[in-house]
Design a protein around this motif. Structure first.
Motif, PDB file in Angstrom:
ATOM      1  N   SER A  52       0.815  -1.219   0.000  1.00 17.00           N
ATOM      2  CA  SER A  52       0.000   0.000   0.000  1.00 17.00           C
ATOM      3  C   SER A  52       0.849   1.270   0.000  1.00 17.00           C
ATOM      4  O   SER A  52       0.315   2.369   0.135  1.00 17.00           O
ATOM      5  N   ALA A  53       2.144   1.124  -0.122  1.00 21.86           N
ATOM      6  CA  ALA A  53       3.061   2.265  -0.240  1.00 21.86           C
ATOM      7  C   ALA A  53       4.113   1.895  -1.274  1.00 21.86           C
ATOM      8  O   ALA A  53       4.495   0.729  -1.391  1.00 21.86           O
ATOM      9  N   PRO A  54       4.579   2.874  -2.041  1.00 17.97           N
ATOM     10  CA  PRO A  54       5.467   2.559  -3.165  1.00 17.97           C
ATOM     11  C   PRO A  54       6.909   2.290  -2.750  1.00 17.97           C
ATOM     12  O   PRO A  54       7.370   2.746  -1.703  1.00 17.97           O
ATOM     13  N   TYR A  55       7.596   1.517  -3.587  1.00 24.45           N
ATOM     14  CA  TYR A  55       9.052   1.407  -3.522  1.00 24.45           C
ATOM     15  C   TYR A  55       9.599   1.861  -4.864  1.00 24.45           C
ATOM     16  O   TYR A  55       9.255   1.277  -5.903  1.00 24.45           O
ATOM     17  N   GLU A  56      10.409   2.901  -4.854  1.00 29.50           N
ATOM     18  CA  GLU A  56      11.029   3.410  -6.080  1.00 29.50           C
ATOM     19  C   GLU A  56      12.401   2.769  -6.226  1.00 29.50           C
ATOM     20  O   GLU A  56      13.324   3.057  -5.458  1.00 29.50           O
TER      21      GLU A  56
END
Length: 201
Positions: A161-165
């Motif tokens: 539910s949160a991005p990893y760049e």
């Protein structure tokens, strides 16, 4: 509150150069970044053990350990994530200045967070991407966090539910999803020698 203008940094009685001569290696900070369960902590501990066997001065700053101690007052809001990284970068800078090889095992999911390390540590900073796919990491799930995140019990969980760049210009990319810890460690050690962090064998 900003630091007081009356504060002065103490003058060290032993210089960084002196410590590096005594240690036989330069001080440096190596960030192992990647998704949760990508193998960062495992690789960090393997590297730490190998450096110890070689008589070199290293220390591991693990994201989980920092969050249960120094950073236990922080949550996972954007502001708290930023402060988590800021504190880690300041601690790493102190240790590097004292001649240590600092191994940072932290998700640091966004490019702007990793840039804090780069800006604070400058030429002492090395960024290593522990590359493992979301599918592999979710299959491993050693702490059960992915399962909880999928059930909505862990909001803001990186990869769900949160991005990893993914780093666009990591100094080194390790296939921690497909290769063994031993193979990744060998490649990491070779690379650290190539970039003059480790002394010549």
């Amino acid at each position: 509150m900003p630091p007081s203008s009356n504060l002065l940094a103490p003058v060290a009685s032993i210089s960084r150069a002196q410590r590096e001569v005594r240690n036989g290696h330069r001080g440096a900070a190596i960030l192992l970044t990647g998704l949760p369960a990508a193998g960062k902590s495992t690789l960090a501990q393997a590297l730490h053990a190998e450096l110890f066997e070689r008589g070199l001065q290293s220390v591991v700053l693990d994201g989980d350990s920092l969050r249960t101690g120094l950073n236990r007052d922080l949550g996972f809001t954007d502001a708290d994530r930023l402060e988590n990284i800021r504190r880690a970068s300041e601690l790493a800078a102190l240790l590097v200045e004292n001649g240590h090889i600092v191994i940072l095992a932290m998700i640091a999911p966004l490019a702007q967070l990793r840039e804090i390390f780069a800006q604070r540590l400058g030429e002492d900073y090395r960024e290593v991407w522990c590359s493992a796919s979301l599918a592999v990491c979710e299959h491993r799930d050693p702490k059960g966090h992915y399962g909880r995140a999928r059930r909505g019990e862990l909001p803001g969980f990186t990869g769900v539910s949160a991005p990893y760049e993914a780093p666009a210009q990591a100094a080194l990319v390790l296939d921690t999803g497909g290769q063994s810890v031993e193979a990744c460690l060998d490649r990491l050690l070779t690379w650290l020698g190539e970039c003059s962090v480790l002394p010549k064998a």
